[in-house]
Design a protein around this motif. Sequence first.
Motif, PDB file in Angstrom:
ATOM      1  N   GLN A   1       0.637  -1.198  -0.097  1.00  0.00           N
ATOM      2  CA  GLN A   1       0.102  -0.037   0.022  1.00  0.00           C
ATOM      3  C   GLN A   1       0.793   1.261   0.006  1.00  0.00           C
ATOM      4  O   GLN A   1       1.844   1.409   0.683  1.00  0.00           O
ATOM      5  N   LEU A   2       0.648   2.170  -1.019  1.00  0.00           N
ATOM      6  CA  LEU A   2       1.435   3.296  -1.058  1.00  0.00           C
ATOM      7  C   LEU A   2       0.795   4.512   0.038  1.00  0.00           C
ATOM      8  O   LEU A   2      -0.311   4.611   0.347  1.00  0.00           O
ATOM      9  N   ILE A   3       1.930   5.034   0.654  1.00  0.00           N
ATOM     10  CA  ILE A   3       1.406   6.035   1.763  1.00  0.00           C
ATOM     11  C   ILE A   3       1.338   7.379   1.275  1.00  0.00           C
ATOM     12  O   ILE A   3       0.529   8.343   1.541  1.00  0.00           O
ATOM     13  N   ALA A   4       2.662   7.892   0.603  1.00  0.00           N
ATOM     14  CA  ALA A   4       2.812   9.291   0.155  1.00  0.00           C
ATOM     15  C   ALA A   4       3.953   9.456  -0.648  1.00  0.00           C
ATOM     16  O   ALA A   4       4.978   8.180  -0.711  1.00  0.00           O
ATOM     17  N   ALA A   5       4.194  10.222  -1.414  1.00  0.00           N
ATOM     18  CA  ALA A   5       5.144  10.386  -2.802  1.00  0.00           C
ATOM     19  C   ALA A   5       5.710  11.759  -2.512  1.00  0.00           C
ATOM     20  O   ALA A   5       5.368  12.707  -2.046  1.00  0.00           O
ATOM     21  N   ASN A   6       6.999  11.856  -3.052  1.00  0.00           N
ATOM     22  CA  ASN A   6       7.731  12.957  -3.309  1.00  0.00           C
ATOM     23  C   ASN A   6       7.910  13.800  -2.169  1.00  0.00           C
ATOM     24  O   ASN A   6       7.763  14.926  -1.940  1.00  0.00           O
ATOM     25  N   LEU A   7       8.505  13.166  -1.241  1.00  0.00           N
ATOM     26  CA  LEU A   7       8.895  13.631   0.461  1.00  0.00           C
ATOM     27  C   LEU A   7      10.238  14.283   0.199  1.00  0.00           C
ATOM     28  O   LEU A   7      11.215  13.536  -0.168  1.00  0.00           O
ATOM     29  N   ASP A   8      10.584  15.090   0.816  1.00  0.00           N
ATOM     30  CA  ASP A   8      11.857  15.434   1.321  1.00  0.00           C
ATOM     31  C   ASP A   8      12.108  15.152   3.035  1.00  0.00           C
ATOM     32  O   ASP A   8      13.314  14.486   3.204  1.00  0.00           O
ATOM     33  N   TYR A   9      11.267  15.345   3.643  1.00  0.00           N
ATOM     34  CA  TYR A   9      11.279  14.829   4.930  1.00  0.00           C
ATOM     35  C   TYR A   9      10.099  13.881   5.622  1.00  0.00           C
ATOM     36  O   TYR A   9       8.833  14.017   5.183  1.00  0.00           O
ATOM     37  N   LEU A  10      10.479  13.008   6.577  1.00  0.00           N
ATOM     38  CA  LEU A  10       9.340  12.163   7.294  1.00  0.00           C
ATOM     39  C   LEU A  10       9.524  12.396   8.598  1.00  0.00           C
ATOM     40  O   LEU A  10      10.443  12.140   9.219  1.00  0.00           O
ATOM     41  N   TRP A  11       8.549  13.347   9.117  1.00  0.00           N
ATOM     42  CA  TRP A  11       8.340  13.572  10.328  1.00  0.00           C
ATOM     43  C   TRP A  11       8.036  12.246  11.324  1.00  0.00           C
ATOM     44  O   TRP A  11       6.905  12.088  11.081  1.00  0.00           O
ATOM     45  N   ILE A  12       8.636  11.630  12.066  1.00  0.00           N
ATOM     46  CA  ILE A  12       8.251  10.330  12.602  1.00  0.00           C
ATOM     47  C   ILE A  12       7.688  10.913  14.323  1.00  0.00           C
ATOM     48  O   ILE A  12       8.588  11.419  15.040  1.00  0.00           O
ATOM     49  N   VAL A  13       6.526  10.897  14.246  1.00  0.00           N
ATOM     50  CA  VAL A  13       5.772  11.633  15.528  1.00  0.00           C
ATOM     51  C   VAL A  13       5.777  10.614  16.681  1.00  0.00           C
ATOM     52  O   VAL A  13       4.908   9.624  16.353  1.00  0.00           O
ATOM     53  N   THR A  14       6.358  10.964  17.940  1.00  0.00           N
ATOM     54  CA  THR A  14       5.936   9.804  19.097  1.00  0.00           C
ATOM     55  C   THR A  14       5.368  10.855  20.184  1.00  0.00           C
ATOM     56  O   THR A  14       5.908  12.105  20.117  1.00  0.00           O
ATOM     57  N   SER A  15       5.096  10.300  21.405  1.00  0.00           N
ATOM     58  CA  SER A  15       4.812  11.315  22.338  1.00  0.00           C
ATOM     59  C   SER A  15       5.556  10.925  23.698  1.00  0.00           C
ATOM     60  O   SER A  15       5.755   9.815  24.160  1.00  0.00           O
TER      61      SER A  15
END
Length: 359
Positions: free
Chosen positions: A105-119
């Motif tokens: 399953q494709l999630i997103a395309a043409n990204l410069d950054y992936l912000w991995i968010v946790t709390s």
Amino acid sequence: MQQLSAQLSFDELTALHSDEEPTNQPYAVFRITAIHRDRIEAIGELGSSNLISTDLLCPPEFRPTSLFLAVGDWVLAERAEEHWRIKLVVEPKSRLQRLSVDQPQLIAANLDYLWIVTSANQDFNLKRLQRYLALALEANIEPVVILTKSDLCSEAELEEYLAQLKKLNCHLIHAISTLEGTGLDTLKTYLNSGTSIALVGSSGVGKSSLLNALAGTQQEVAGIREDDDKGKHTTTARQLFFIDSADEKAHGKVAVIDTPGMRELQLFNSQQGIEETFADIHSLAQDCRFSDCHHEQEPGCKVREALENGTIDPSDFNNYQKLLKEDEHIKRRDLGSHAERKHQRSFSKMVKTMNKEIW
């Protein structure tokens, strides 16, 4: 237009634009902003800088959309009476994908950054973050780990969270609080004109709150469940937003993709990303005496030596092996499925030939 290839660059595609009025223009470039079951939302520029948001028709060759299209993709669309129909997908510079219900399953395309968010609460899970990190590195996207809700813990607890994050193979780590506004100025340094960012993480870690704080959007945000300290799910579909860049003089936009929470993330064809995530372990494994070392009782095992002297965390090593085994299992399964399909096609062809000879 049939000779057009998906390898065309965006600049080459935009050269196809004409200065005609939108009603007469036969082709246009769009960027997909959302994908639903029955429609695809996109934004594009027509004629003389006439920016429009519209639904695109999706022909059969791009279905199922989860295999062929992602939020953030650039597409070339053609006129179909009063609508626009996707003609081809521009080769993306990057694409995120995962395994969902045993299907890629494709999630997103043409990204410069992936912000991995946790709390900074009970949701924090280092092994899950390692999966997200492998996801980004496999796609050659710069990962950024963001620890939200830092206001919910003491200073000592916050330092402990950050100490664990520093074990990750990621040099971009930030602790923030959208409630108090701390750390947001640092994140704004990523908001350069033309940059594309996707936010990923579990439900309720504060992705939509972060987006609101940076852009002033009105994404619906739910509170935290008191019984387990976990956030309530708010975002229901991947969606691309355009927000102002941090440089007021640039007058440009930043594309930000908000995604639904993924508490379970199964990687797909991610061996390189896994090896980069655990680069220290992978590097040691290359120095083992045997190339097929399982890092158990073999003599000359550098990984086992590192485990015994405490250089490598056993938890990291176990997760490294687990992810590699998952990836290998998926590869074997796909190879078996491909062989089975090939056998079925050959068998069907043989049956047809025999029928012709008999009749």
